[in-house]
Design an enzyme around this catalytic site. Structure first.
Site, mmCIF file in Angstrom:
data_model
loop_
_atom_site.group_PDB
_atom_site.id
_atom_site.type_symbol
_atom_site.label_atom_id
_atom_site.label_comp_id
_atom_site.label_asym_id
_atom_site.label_seq_id
_atom_site.Cartn_x
_atom_site.Cartn_y
_atom_site.Cartn_z
ATOM 1 N N SER A 91 44.259 27.020 27.664
ATOM 2 C CA SER A 91 44.807 27.905 26.584
ATOM 3 C C SER A 91 45.689 27.033 25.749
ATOM 4 O O SER A 91 46.467 26.226 26.175
ATOM 5 C CB SER A 91 45.591 29.031 27.143
ATOM 6 O OG SER A 91 45.006 29.638 28.087
ATOM 7 N N ASP A 127 39.978 44.559 32.405
ATOM 8 C CA ASP A 127 41.310 43.762 32.292
ATOM 9 C C ASP A 127 42.054 44.332 31.005
ATOM 10 O O ASP A 127 43.107 44.009 31.161
ATOM 11 C CB ASP A 127 41.038 42.391 32.225
ATOM 12 C CG ASP A 127 42.002 41.431 32.016
ATOM 13 O OD1 ASP A 127 42.978 41.402 32.648
ATOM 14 O OD2 ASP A 127 42.210 40.416 31.033
#
Length: 409
Positions: free
Chosen positions: A148, A312
């Site tokens: 990320s 999710d």
């Protein structure tokens, strides 16, 4: 066997007491072995608050018993003919579990594997805890690692900080160097938020500068349709979204700017998933991700304690399907509730979407982002619709030419 391909027949069979040994279709689990625990405090993170689902629990580490049951049932529940099962580890920050946890996961995968089945592993991490020991392990077991990064240091550190409030960019950069040194396959995940969305070229240039060859951009949209939050602003469509949520037009302009640079300089060199999946649709390929498909429901999430949620993006009490220890996984995956959850994406499509010339590229996008009210419409419109249209209008003709060129070759 009819029930494998016809959900209606499956419901009838299950109502008569029959329980199939495998699911009617391949499915995917997003695994949260450490729950919502993380060593960073990213300002836009919506997942840290999920620990409130367990008010009396002190440990958020997946136990060995849960890991073993998860591994066996995940593999056993896949229907005959399944060629690959992917274990996708996310968080929170999954590396907080330590390497030994993942060594045990690999041992269980080998123990419960079956002939002609490929088992793969992917790990989404902030990269700050990676060292050479991790590098050796990830390379040995062929993990695909997602890192990320939100752009150059200034943009990244603005919102992705440590618990002490310091920027995390340099730690992430060290983690990337570990992966490159050990030749671990990796790609980059970059969020688009209200801050970095105004700097598309800087973001894209920074990712390339870090060696990115595979990039995925995901929008930050935190709203209160399902839960209340802090620091919210009211959108023009009556839904409250966080201040750090990217605005729809801002989202489209970001992609247009990145697309122009990519098309001019990096076509065939850098693979941007957001562009590649549109190309795939143009070329007649099936949807590559659930957000593009007419229906969903085959991508579930499992928390550290074995609790399974529909998706999710829907880890809320009303979308809890059960616990692995209480109900066989195959029954959860093929339950009427989950089937109806996935079918609702198609059934709840608003008329504005049905009449849209770009419908085939998104099918209304992720249901979690369908929050905008439309006058005289029963169902809601996707929050990012305006941005998606801006991108499709801007890039469509060039995408068609790229697709024709690829098909000719």
């Amino acid at each position: 066997m009819i029930w494998k391909n016809e959900p209606g027949s499956l419901k009838l069979a299950m109502s008569n007491g029959f329980r199939p040994a495998t699911a009617r279709a391949p499915f995917h689990l997003l695994i949260k072995p450490i729950g919502a625990k993380c060593n960073l405090r990213c300002d836009y993170c919506y997942y840290l608050e999920k620990d409130k689902l367990y008010p009396n629990q002190h440990s958020f580490r997946m136990t060995n018993e849960t890991l073993k049951s998860l591994t066996k049932q995940y593999i056993d529940s896949q229907p005959p003919g399944t060629i690959e099962v992917n274990f996708a580890w996310q968080g929170g920050e999954p590396t907080l579990m330590g390497i030994e946890f993942f060594r045990q996961a690999i041992r269980y995968q080998k123990q419960f594997s079956r002939p002609n089945l490929n088992i793969s592993n992917s790990l989404q991490t902030n990269g700050t805890l990676l060292n050479d020991n991790w590098g050796v392990f990830l390379k040995e077991h062929k993990f695909l690692v997602g890192i990320s990064v939100d752009g150059p240091m200034k943009l990244h550190d603005r919102l992705r900080r440590t618990k002490s409030g310091e920027g995390s960019f340099n730690l992430v950069k060290q983690g990337i160097e570990v992966l490159r040194r050990h030749r671990v396959e990796h790609n980059f995940l970059c969020t688009i938020n209200s801050y970095n969305a105004d700097h598309p070229q800087k973001v894209y240039k920074a990712l390339k500068g870090l060696g990115a060859e595979h990039i995925q951009f995901i929008p930050i949209v935190v709203h209160d349709l399902f839960n209340s939050g802090k620091n919210h602003l009211r959108s023009s469509h009556g839904i409250r979204v966080s201040e750090l949520s990217v605005q729809a037009a801002q989202y489209g302009k970001f992609f247009n700017a990145v697309f122009d640079v990519w098309h001019q300089k990096d076509l065939g060199k850098v693979f941007v998933q957001n562009f590649e999946r549109v190309l795939g649709i143009i070329m007649g390929a099936p949807p590559a991700v659930c957000t593009q498909a007419p229906t969903c429901g085959q991508n579930l999430a499992i928390e550290h304690d074995g609790t399974i949620f529909s998706c999710d993006h829907f880890v809320y009490p009303e979308f809890k399907l059960g616990r692995l220890q209480d109900t066989p996984l195959v029954e959860i995956v093929d339950s009427n509730r989950q089937f109806e959850f996935g079918q609702a994406k198609k059934d709840n499509l608003c008329n504005s979407c049905k009449e849209c010339p770009f419908l085939k590229f998104c099918h209304g996008d992720c249901p979690a982002l369908r929050i905008n009210k439309v006058k005289q419409e029963e169902h809601r419109l996707n929050y990012l619709c305006e941005g998606n249209k801006l991108f499709f209008q801007h890039s469509g003709a060039k995408m068609m030419r790229i697709a024709r060129s690829m098909q000719m070759r």
